[in-house]
Design a protein around this motif. Structure first.
Motif, short mmCIF file in Angstrom:
data_model
loop_
_atom_site.label_atom_id
_atom_site.label_comp_id
_atom_site.label_asym_id
_atom_site.label_seq_id
_atom_site.Cartn_x
_atom_site.Cartn_y
_atom_site.Cartn_z
N ALA A 1 40.32 51.34 27.68
CA ALA A 1 40.49 52.79 27.56
C ALA A 1 41.50 53.12 26.47
CB ALA A 1 40.94 53.38 28.89
N VAL A 2 42.61 52.35 26.41
CA VAL A 2 43.62 52.59 25.37
C VAL A 2 43.03 52.29 23.98
CG1 VAL A 2 45.85 51.84 24.47
CG2 VAL A 2 45.55 52.16 26.92
N GLU B 1 40.25 47.24 32.12
CA GLU B 1 39.71 48.60 31.99
C GLU B 1 40.72 49.52 31.31
OE1 GLU B 1 38.50 49.93 35.81
OE2 GLU B 1 37.13 48.24 36.17
N LEU B 2 42.00 49.38 31.69
CA LEU B 2 43.04 50.17 31.05
C LEU B 2 43.15 49.83 29.57
CD1 LEU B 2 45.49 52.09 31.13
CD2 LEU B 2 46.89 50.13 31.83
N LEU C 1 50.35 43.30 32.08
CA LEU C 1 50.76 44.69 31.86
C LEU C 1 51.82 44.78 30.76
CD1 LEU C 1 50.94 46.03 35.52
CD2 LEU C 1 49.23 46.58 33.79
N GLU D 1 41.44 45.59 36.64
CA GLU D 1 41.73 46.94 36.21
C GLU D 1 42.56 46.98 34.93
OE1 GLU D 1 41.95 45.79 39.16
OE2 GLU D 1 40.71 47.04 40.47
N THR D 2 43.34 45.91 34.68
CA THR D 2 44.12 45.85 33.45
C THR D 2 43.22 45.87 32.23
OG1 THR D 2 45.72 44.50 34.67
CG2 THR D 2 45.98 44.63 32.29
#
Length: 451
Positions: A202-203, A198-199, A165, A195-196
């Protein structure tokens, strides 16, 4: 008033959560195991007590004269009432008498044919009590081990997630600073997909979409300005052929303003494309500023506190000075002062100061920041100055001076101050440069970049 926020990392949150769950599970299992073992041992003690009593009963009934064997008693007055009620129904039974401290007492009783009762009373076996004590100690050690093991596992898992993160946040910060080549997904790396990722994707998708939109807007702006260049030049040429007079002066003035606007829009489009590169020269900053300001604004006061040699692009530096002085002359009040101190150039006027929107958000094109300036500007001057400073690797900041009230004079509004911080290391031929922290005006380190 907002309550103070407690800032904790993901690593410790996960570690505390796993430790808490592990502690709850360990305590629950320990209680279940302890109770199950205790009940099993007491049941076994009841059975052993009853078997011993039945053996003693057979020997008692067969003996002449009848004498109790193996410590049994006939009609024992200390027989517990609960066990006595069972015997009154002509049933045999066992009973465990608990004590607050020490081992429990185990009773067993059977009714005899003549109406008497034969009972046996012994303490819980010392060996069984020792086993229970050791079991409790093992359960405590196991529970503590589970809690510490869970905490260590939480630190490892949370640490990995926290690092990913943090890498994602660092990469996103670089994107926010204008480095659109950075990809968050590549920055976090790793083999595990969670999920990191996926984030990060998305960014990255958001960054690509914004870059495409910004580039499309830049191209449209540049194309429009480029197409307007020819007719505006023709209009300006035609205005020169008009007969002298006030209408001719108005037409020439408006045509010249339109031409300047087109040139400014083209310059902003070039700066937005991030393709501009500085042509470096080593200059004495104080001497350069003094000579240029003498031409750009003869009434401007220049003060060189400390001379410094800098490696920069003179043309772009002159453009920044021109725009800052033009802004001070148009929206401020004299005297306008320019101060050079080392690699720092300050431009100050004594007018109403910069509007709050500019101080908060920085320069914005086609917005001058005050309603009373409608038609007096397009908000491109400071935008171009900030863009040119970015090409130089410099930082351009804006603030308002504190009001002064000299004795015997009217209250001074303070004025606006624009500060240009030139970098210690100039951009390279490729346009890149090391992002070093610039000191604030009080000497404290500040963040790099252009506001």
């Amino acid at each position: 008033m907002k309550p103070p926020a407690l800032r904790t990392g993901v690593r410790w949150k996960i570690s505390i959560a796993i430790a808490a769950v592990g502690a709850l599970v360990a305590v629950a299992l320990s209680l279940v195991v302890h109770n199950a073992a205790r009940v099993s041992m007491l049941d076994n003690a009841r059975e052993v007590q009853m078997e011993r009593l039945l053996s003693a009963q057979r020997m008692y009934e067969a003996s002449k004269p009848k004498e109790p064997k193996f410590g049994t008693k006939v009609n024992d007055p200390a027989l517990p009432p609960e066990l006595d009620r069972i015997l009154q129904r002509k049933h045999r039974g066992t009973y465990v008498e608990e004590h607050e401290d020490g081992a429990p007492d185990v009773w067993a009783a059977v009714p005899l044919a003549n109406g008497d009762t034969l009972s046996l009373h012994t303490r819980f076996a010392n060996r069984s009590a020792t086993i229970m004590k050791r079991l409790d100690e093992a359960l405590i050690v196991g529970s503590v081990s589970v809690v510490f093991g869970g905490s260590a596992l939480g630190v490892l898992i949370g640490g990995q997630l926290s690092r990913r993160l943090r890498k994602a946040a660092t990469a996103a910060g670089k994107v926010a600073q204008g480095n659109t080549d950075v990809r968050v997904r590549d920055a976090i790396g790793g083999v595990v997909r969670d999920e990191t990722d996926e984030l990060a994707r998305a960014v990255d998708a958001l960054t690509d979409a914004l870059n495409e939109r910004i580039e499309a807007e830049r191209r449209v702006t540049a194309d429009i300005a480029h197409e307007l260049r020819t007719p505006v030049t023709g209009l300006l040429t035609a205005a020169e052929l008009l007969p002298p007079g006030r209408p001719t002066e108005l037409v020439r003035d408006r045509a010249q303003a339109m031409r300047q606007l087109v040139e400014d829009v083209l310059e902003v489009a070039r700066l937005d494309s991030a393709s501009e590169r500085a042509e470096l020269q080593e200059i004495a900053l104080g001497e350069f500023v003094s000579r240029r300001v003498a031409v750009l604004g003869p009434d401007v006061v220049v003060r060189v506190v400390h001379e410094s040699w800098v490696n920069t692009d003179p043309r772009r530096l002159e453009r920044i000075l021109l725009n800052l002085l033009t802004n001070a002359a148009k929206y401020g009040r004299p005297p306008v002062e320019v101060t050079v101190e080392g690699r720092v150039v300050r431009v100050r006027d004594h007018g109403p100061g910069f509007p709050e929107a500019l101080l908060r958000d920085g320069p914005s094109r086609f917005r001058t920041g005050a309603s009373d300036r409608a038609g007096g500007g397009h908000g491109l001057g400071l935008t171009i100055a900030a863009g040119q400073a970015r090409v130089l690797g410099a930082r351009l900041t804006f603030r308002n001076a504190a009001p002064e009230t000299p004795e015997g004079t009217a209250r001074d509004s303070g004025g606006a101050i624009a500060v240009l911080w030139l970098p210690e290391h100039a951009p390279t031929n490729t346009g890149s440069f090391p992002m070093l922290p610039f000191p604030d005006e009080d000497g404290a380190p500040g963040a790099p970049g252009v506001r």
